[in-house]
Design a protein around this motif. Structure first.
Motif, PDB file in Angstrom:
ATOM      1  N   GLY A 142     -26.996  58.596  42.677  1.00  0.00           N
ATOM      2  CA  GLY A 142     -26.452  58.912  41.356  1.00  0.00           C
ATOM      3  C   GLY A 142     -25.063  58.337  41.176  1.00  0.00           C
ATOM      4  N   TRP A 143     -24.319  58.894  40.240  1.00  0.00           N
ATOM      5  CA  TRP A 143     -22.981  58.404  39.920  1.00  0.00           C
ATOM      6  C   TRP A 143     -21.977  58.854  40.982  1.00  0.00           C
ATOM      7  CZ3 TRP A 143     -22.146  54.947  36.120  1.00  0.00           C
ATOM      8  CH2 TRP A 143     -23.135  54.826  35.130  1.00  0.00           C
ATOM      9  N   ARG A 144     -20.981  57.976  41.231  1.00  0.00           N
ATOM     10  CA  ARG A 144     -19.936  58.301  42.209  1.00  0.00           C
ATOM     11  C   ARG A 144     -18.616  57.669  41.788  1.00  0.00           C
ATOM     12  NH1 ARG A 144     -21.783  54.223  47.151  1.00  0.00           N
ATOM     13  NH2 ARG A 144     -21.454  52.281  46.002  1.00  0.00           N
ATOM     14  N   LEU A 145     -17.522  58.226  42.304  1.00  0.00           N
ATOM     15  CA  LEU A 145     -16.219  57.615  42.107  1.00  0.00           C
ATOM     16  C   LEU A 145     -16.146  56.336  42.933  1.00  0.00           C
ATOM     17  CD1 LEU A 145     -13.861  60.739  42.255  1.00  0.00           C
ATOM     18  CD2 LEU A 145     -15.058  59.764  40.293  1.00  0.00           C
ATOM     19  N   ALA A 146     -15.386  55.348  42.445  1.00  0.00           N
ATOM     20  CA  ALA A 146     -15.353  54.044  43.094  1.00  0.00           C
ATOM     21  C   ALA A 146     -13.964  53.426  42.950  1.00  0.00           C
ATOM     22  CB  ALA A 146     -16.412  53.118  42.480  1.00  0.00           C
ATOM     23  N   ASP A 147     -13.756  52.301  43.657  1.00  0.00           N
ATOM     24  CA  ASP A 147     -12.476  51.595  43.571  1.00  0.00           C
ATOM     25  C   ASP A 147     -12.368  50.785  42.283  1.00  0.00           C
ATOM     26  OD1 ASP A 147     -11.651  52.558  46.052  1.00  0.00           O
ATOM     27  OD2 ASP A 147     -12.635  50.911  47.128  1.00  0.00           O
ATOM     28  N   SER A 148     -13.501  50.347  41.767  1.00  0.00           N
ATOM     29  CA  SER A 148     -13.509  49.570  40.522  1.00  0.00           C
ATOM     30  C   SER A 148     -14.804  49.854  39.783  1.00  0.00           C
ATOM     31  CB  SER A 148     -13.390  48.068  40.825  1.00  0.00           C
ATOM     32  OG  SER A 148     -14.468  47.632  41.635  1.00  0.00           O
ATOM     33  N   PRO A 149     -14.816  49.688  38.460  1.00  0.00           N
ATOM     34  CA  PRO A 149     -16.031  49.994  37.695  1.00  0.00           C
ATOM     35  C   PRO A 149     -17.195  49.079  38.075  1.00  0.00           C
ATOM     36  CG  PRO A 149     -14.116  49.781  36.256  1.00  0.00           C
ATOM     37  CD  PRO A 149     -13.708  49.270  37.599  1.00  0.00           C
ATOM     38  N   GLY A 150     -18.372  49.668  38.273  1.00  0.00           N
ATOM     39  CA  GLY A 150     -19.566  48.886  38.551  1.00  0.00           C
ATOM     40  C   GLY A 150     -20.223  48.379  37.269  1.00  0.00           C
ATOM     41  N   ARG A 151     -21.279  47.602  37.439  1.00  0.00           N
ATOM     42  CA  ARG A 151     -21.964  47.021  36.282  1.00  0.00           C
ATOM     43  C   ARG A 151     -22.516  48.093  35.356  1.00  0.00           C
ATOM     44  NH1 ARG A 151     -27.193  46.115  35.112  1.00  0.00           N
ATOM     45  NH2 ARG A 151     -27.836  46.811  37.191  1.00  0.00           N
ATOM     46  N   LEU A 152     -23.113  49.139  35.927  1.00  0.00           N
ATOM     47  CA  LEU A 152     -23.693  50.186  35.090  1.00  0.00           C
ATOM     48  C   LEU A 152     -22.620  51.042  34.424  1.00  0.00           C
ATOM     49  CD1 LEU A 152     -26.740  51.218  37.299  1.00  0.00           C
ATOM     50  CD2 LEU A 152     -26.752  49.924  35.161  1.00  0.00           C
ATOM     51  N   ALA A 153     -21.449  51.136  35.040  1.00  0.00           N
ATOM     52  CA  ALA A 153     -20.342  51.843  34.388  1.00  0.00           C
ATOM     53  C   ALA A 153     -19.872  51.071  33.161  1.00  0.00           C
ATOM     54  CB  ALA A 153     -19.194  52.032  35.375  1.00  0.00           C
ATOM     55  N   ARG A 154     -19.807  49.743  33.284  1.00  0.00           N
ATOM     56  CA  ARG A 154     -19.426  48.926  32.125  1.00  0.00           C
ATOM     57  C   ARG A 154     -20.490  49.015  31.044  1.00  0.00           C
ATOM     58  NH1 ARG A 154     -17.924  45.541  36.479  1.00  0.00           N
ATOM     59  NH2 ARG A 154     -19.822  44.283  36.251  1.00  0.00           N
ATOM     60  N   ARG A 155     -21.737  49.116  31.464  1.00  0.00           N
ATOM     61  CA  ARG A 155     -22.827  49.276  30.495  1.00  0.00           C
ATOM     62  C   ARG A 155     -22.688  50.594  29.739  1.00  0.00           C
ATOM     63  NH1 ARG A 155     -29.035  50.662  31.701  1.00  0.00           N
ATOM     64  NH2 ARG A 155     -30.034  49.598  29.957  1.00  0.00           N
ATOM     65  N   ALA A 156     -22.343  51.668  30.459  1.00  0.00           N
ATOM     66  CA  ALA A 156     -22.161  52.978  29.819  1.00  0.00           C
ATOM     67  C   ALA A 156     -21.035  52.924  28.790  1.00  0.00           C
ATOM     68  CB  ALA A 156     -21.867  54.033  30.877  1.00  0.00           C
ATOM     69  N   ALA A 157     -19.942  52.253  29.137  1.00  0.00           N
ATOM     70  CA  ALA A 157     -18.821  52.132  28.200  1.00  0.00           C
ATOM     71  C   ALA A 157     -19.225  51.331  26.968  1.00  0.00           C
ATOM     72  CB  ALA A 157     -17.632  51.482  28.901  1.00  0.00           C
ATOM     73  N   ASP A 158     -20.040  50.297  27.164  1.00  0.00           N
ATOM     74  CA  ASP A 158     -20.503  49.494  26.032  1.00  0.00           C
ATOM     75  C   ASP A 158     -21.402  50.319  25.114  1.00  0.00           C
ATOM     76  OD1 ASP A 158     -20.905  46.873  24.652  1.00  0.00           O
ATOM     77  OD2 ASP A 158     -22.974  47.159  25.330  1.00  0.00           O
ATOM     78  N   PHE A 159     -22.304  51.108  25.698  1.00  0.00           N
ATOM     79  CA  PHE A 159     -23.149  52.000  24.897  1.00  0.00           C
ATOM     80  C   PHE A 159     -22.288  52.928  24.047  1.00  0.00           C
ATOM     81  CE2 PHE A 159     -26.951  51.899  28.051  1.00  0.00           C
ATOM     82  CZ  PHE A 159     -27.523  50.853  27.353  1.00  0.00           C
ATOM     83  N   LEU A 160     -21.277  53.503  24.665  1.00  0.00           N
ATOM     84  CA  LEU A 160     -20.428  54.467  23.972  1.00  0.00           C
ATOM     85  C   LEU A 160     -19.680  53.799  22.815  1.00  0.00           C
ATOM     86  CD1 LEU A 160     -19.685  57.450  24.132  1.00  0.00           C
ATOM     87  CD2 LEU A 160     -17.824  56.837  25.691  1.00  0.00           C
ATOM     88  N   ASP A 161     -19.184  52.601  23.032  1.00  0.00           N
ATOM     89  CA  ASP A 161     -18.492  51.868  21.959  1.00  0.00           C
ATOM     90  C   ASP A 161     -19.446  51.592  20.800  1.00  0.00           C
ATOM     91  OD1 ASP A 161     -16.095  51.824  23.317  1.00  0.00           O
ATOM     92  OD2 ASP A 161     -16.444  49.858  24.221  1.00  0.00           O
ATOM     93  N   ARG A 162     -20.655  51.170  21.121  1.00  0.00           N
ATOM     94  CA  ARG A 162     -21.639  50.874  20.065  1.00  0.00           C
ATOM     95  C   ARG A 162     -21.993  52.133  19.274  1.00  0.00           C
ATOM     96  NH1 ARG A 162     -26.224  46.898  22.779  1.00  0.00           N
ATOM     97  NH2 ARG A 162     -24.790  45.326  23.653  1.00  0.00           N
ATOM     98  N   ASP A 163     -22.130  53.252  19.971  1.00  0.00           N
ATOM     99  CA  ASP A 163     -22.471  54.504  19.288  1.00  0.00           C
ATOM    100  C   ASP A 163     -21.375  54.898  18.305  1.00  0.00           C
ATOM    101  OD1 ASP A 163     -24.729  54.530  20.827  1.00  0.00           O
ATOM    102  OD2 ASP A 163     -24.018  56.064  22.224  1.00  0.00           O
ATOM    103  N   GLY A 164     -20.123  54.767  18.733  1.00  0.00           N
ATOM    104  CA  GLY A 164     -19.017  55.117  17.850  1.00  0.00           C
ATOM    105  C   GLY A 164     -18.928  54.202  16.646  1.00  0.00           C
TER     106      GLY A 164
END
Length: 347
Positions: A54-76
């Motif tokens: 599942g999801w975990r804290l990391a040193d840098s954003p992963g590909r799926l984290a960037r995907r989640a942020a993109d989804f959120l921007d599109r929704d807004g």
């Protein structure tokens, strides 16, 4: 909401819920659109990634984290666009009363559902838990504030805490049986949620509500003092979101007492589902029948019928909204009809 098109979901929301719109969630899009991934996309300066579990804290954003942020921007963006196309002059004249609701996973359930790099839940590390909560408060309030401001509304943040009772019972799964996750005392949970609400309001949120299950597993019974009782000297969250059916059926007298306490304190009671109705009303007559069920529940809570209604929010259940676009539209419309009908029936 069903489907994968944020513009279609936004049009439905603005068409049926113009006075109290919400930021739609579209989990059918997969990882990154799930509730935890969506919430993690709001974090401030705390990168995340996905592990095999599942999801975990990391040193840098992963590909799926960037995907989640993109989804959120599109929704807004889609919701803002739909808002421009669905201007309601009557609602726009009621300055200050309009709310935009944004749901996020609350700090305790998020800490229970996200891993540290070593595989243990964030909940197991007090320092990491504190950092996660601070990042969530900053990021969620900023995200909700920006979007609500663009829409001419104020922000209502709904903290979804599906694992809160497990946190209180000490039944959150640990990867090692030798290192179980300790239970968090109810008074600590209550205090932290009050102060988390303060942090969100200090950052600009107009209202903060908490959503908890009315029923839970036998090993994790609800502890209603966490959301109903306010620690001395603290400011409570502004309301509680509960499923209506168990309250209507009186499956938990403790839950009824908690709901009555919330209303008696002048706070908001958000009901998911309409008491005593199996499907959303489609006509005025059906809406009147459903409104009678809402008023009967208020009577059971010893809450004044008419004066309490302005602190009651009605919405469909998740099951009613995710089954398809026509069903979601009908469910939202039905809740709105009952909300418009109930004050007349209460007089």
């Amino acid at each position: 909401m069903p489907g994968t098109d944020p513009r279609e979901a936004a049009r439905v929301v603005m068409g049926e819920c113009h006075a109290l719109p919400f930021l739609p969630e579209l989990p059918d899009r997969g990882t990154g659109a799930d509730q935890i991934g969506r919430t993690l996309a709001m974090l401030a300066d705390l990168p995340v990634d996905v592990s095999p579990r599942g999801w975990r804290l990391a040193d840098s954003p992963g590909r799926l984290a960037r995907r989640a942020a993109d989804f959120l921007d599109r929704d807004g963006d889609a919701l803002e666009e739909a808002n421009e196309q669905a201007r309601d002059p009557e609602v726009d004249r009621t300055t200050g009363s309009r709310r935009l609701q944004v749901r996020v996973v609350g700090p305790w359930s998020l800490a229970a559902g996200v891993e540290l790099p070593g595989g243990f839940p964030v909940l197991s590390d007090r320092g990491a838990r504190r950092d996660l909560a601070a990042s969530l408060a900053e990021g969620a309030s900023a995200r909700a504030g920006r979007l609500s401001g663009r829409m001419g509304a104020s922000a209502r943040i709904l903290l979804d805490e599906p694992l809160l009772w497990h946190v209180a019972a000490g039944t959150i799964h640990s990867p090692s049986r030798l290192d179980p996750i300790a239970a968090v005392p109810p008074d600590q949970l209550a205090l932290s949620l009050c102060r988390f609400g303060d942090a969100l309001r200090d950052a600009g949120a107009a209202e903060v509500l908490i959503r908890v299950p009315v029923t839970s597993d036998p090993g994790a019974p609800p502890v209603w003092s966490v959301v109903a009782d306010t620690p001395r000297g603290e400011t409570p969250v502004d309301g509680v979101c509960l499923e209506a059916a168990p309250l209507h059926l009186a499956q938990s007298h403790a839950a009824l007492d908690a709901a009555g306490t919330v209303l008696g304190d002048g706070r908001i009671l958000h009901l998911e589902g309409l008491p005593g109705t199996e499907r959303p009303p489609r006509t005025v007559t059906e809406a009147e029948h459903a409104a009678v069920g809402v008023l009967a529940l208020l009577d059971r809570l010893s809450a004044p019928r008419y004066s309490s209604l302005d602190r009651v929010v009605l919405s469909p259940t998740i099951e009613q909204t995710v089954s398809g676009a026509p069903q979601a539209t009908a469910a939202l419309r039905g809740a709105r009809l009952v909300g418009e009908t109930a004050p007349r029936i209460a007089e």
